[in-house]
Scaffold this active site. Structure first.
Site, PDB file in Angstrom:
ATOM      1  N   LYS A 191     -48.814 -74.769 -33.283  1.00 53.34           N
ATOM      2  CA  LYS A 191     -50.030 -75.601 -32.951  1.00 53.34           C
ATOM      3  C   LYS A 191     -49.448 -76.839 -32.438  1.00 53.34           C
ATOM      4  CE  LYS A 191     -54.074 -76.338 -35.778  1.00 53.34           C
ATOM      5  NZ  LYS A 191     -54.486 -76.376 -37.252  1.00 53.34           N
TER       6      LYS A 191
HETATM    7  O1  G3P Z   1     -56.977 -77.281 -38.964  1.00 51.20           O
HETATM    8  C1  G3P Z   1     -57.819 -78.043 -38.215  1.00 51.20           C
HETATM    9  C2  G3P Z   1     -59.285 -78.428 -38.739  1.00 51.20           C
HETATM   10  O2  G3P Z   1     -59.809 -77.236 -39.236  1.00 51.20           O
HETATM   11  C3  G3P Z   1     -59.319 -79.263 -39.841  1.00 51.20           C
HETATM   12  O3  G3P Z   1     -60.370 -79.486 -40.466  1.00 51.20           O
HETATM   13  O4  G3P Z   1     -62.032 -80.449 -42.304  1.00 51.20           O
HETATM   14  O5  G3P Z   1     -59.779 -81.608 -41.739  1.00 51.20           O
HETATM   15  O6  G3P Z   1     -61.777 -81.546 -40.133  1.00 51.20           O
HETATM   16  P1  G3P Z   1     -61.050 -80.942 -41.312  1.00 51.20           P
END
Ligand code: G3P
Length: 221
Positions: free
Chosen positions: A83
């Site tokens: 990633k």
């Molecule tokens: O892993 C990336 C993403 O899904 C992060 O989510 O909830 O931290 O905005 P969030």
């Protein structure tokens, strides 16, 4: 549609993977930090639990550093996907890794043109963050609609739309309606998807009737 878990919680991954519904896992530095354990150790454990791509994120912000870290992460297991952030340096690293046959997940995507760049850079996945856009009053799912439409026009890229930053079951429903390839979700969302009060009350009623009538299913002789 593929379902990925967005977590580094080993117990949750093990429990939910047993359903056969989990096609992959995404992690990020914040999720890894929550475990309090070394990142490489957690990634190795997740890779052994789930066959599908396991996204492990680089920490470096320059291309050379990203490529150095990607080498370490790739050595953990063959199902690691690297990633990288959607930056100038991240796109350069994506191209190099993709040319070497590595699956790259380009993350922190917030616009359709950013997604197009990730596709041109050879990304296997692009991760638009729907929840974080919704949080600031933008239209997260509108972004998914735009990217799905654009990618449909250029099938030669083969980049999958990975809906990230999901906050609730409705994001899953909308992502499926829009024919997104993948959604990654916190374990709680997958658990919530299973539940319906009419399923629970239906089971209770069936069991009550069975008990009243003395029904049983004896073990095979
Ligand atoms: O892993 C990336 C993403 O899904 C992060 O989510 O909830 O931290 O905005 P969030």
């Amino acid at each position: 549609m593929k379902f990925f878990l967005d977590t580094a919680d080993i117990a949750e991954i093990r429990d939910l993977a047993a359903t056969g519904l989990v096609d992959g896992v995404t992690t990020n530095p914040s999720l890894a930090a929550k475990t309090g354990r070394p990142m490489t150790e957690i990634i190795a454990e997740i890779c052994a639990l789930v066959e599908g791509p396991i996204s492990a994120e680089v920490l470096a912000t320059d291309t050379a550093g990203m490529l150095r870290e990607a080498e370490v992460l790739r050595a953990i297991a063959p199902n690691v996907a690297i990633k990288v952030p959607l930056t100038f340096d991240g796109l350069k690293a994506c191209r190099v890794l993709a040319d070497e046959g590595v699956k790259v997940n380009v993350t922190l995507c917030f616009s359709p043109v950013q997604a197009l760049l990730a596709a041109k850079a050879g990304a296997a996945f692009v991760s638009p963050f729907v929840g974080r856009l919704d949080d600031i009053g933008h239209d997260g799912m509108g972004l998914i609609a735009d990217i799905v439409e654009i990618f449909h026009n250029y099938p030669q890229y083969g980049t999958e739309v990975l809906v990230a930053s999901a906050r609730h079951v409705h994001h899953v429903l909308e992502a499926a309606r829009l024919a997104a390839d993948v959604i990654t979700m916190p374990p709680a969302i997958l658990r919530q998807m299973i539940k319906h009060p009419l399923t629970d009350s239906g089971i209770a009623a069936f069991l009550k009737d069975a008990e009243k009538a003395g029904l049983s299913i004896p073990p095979r002789a």
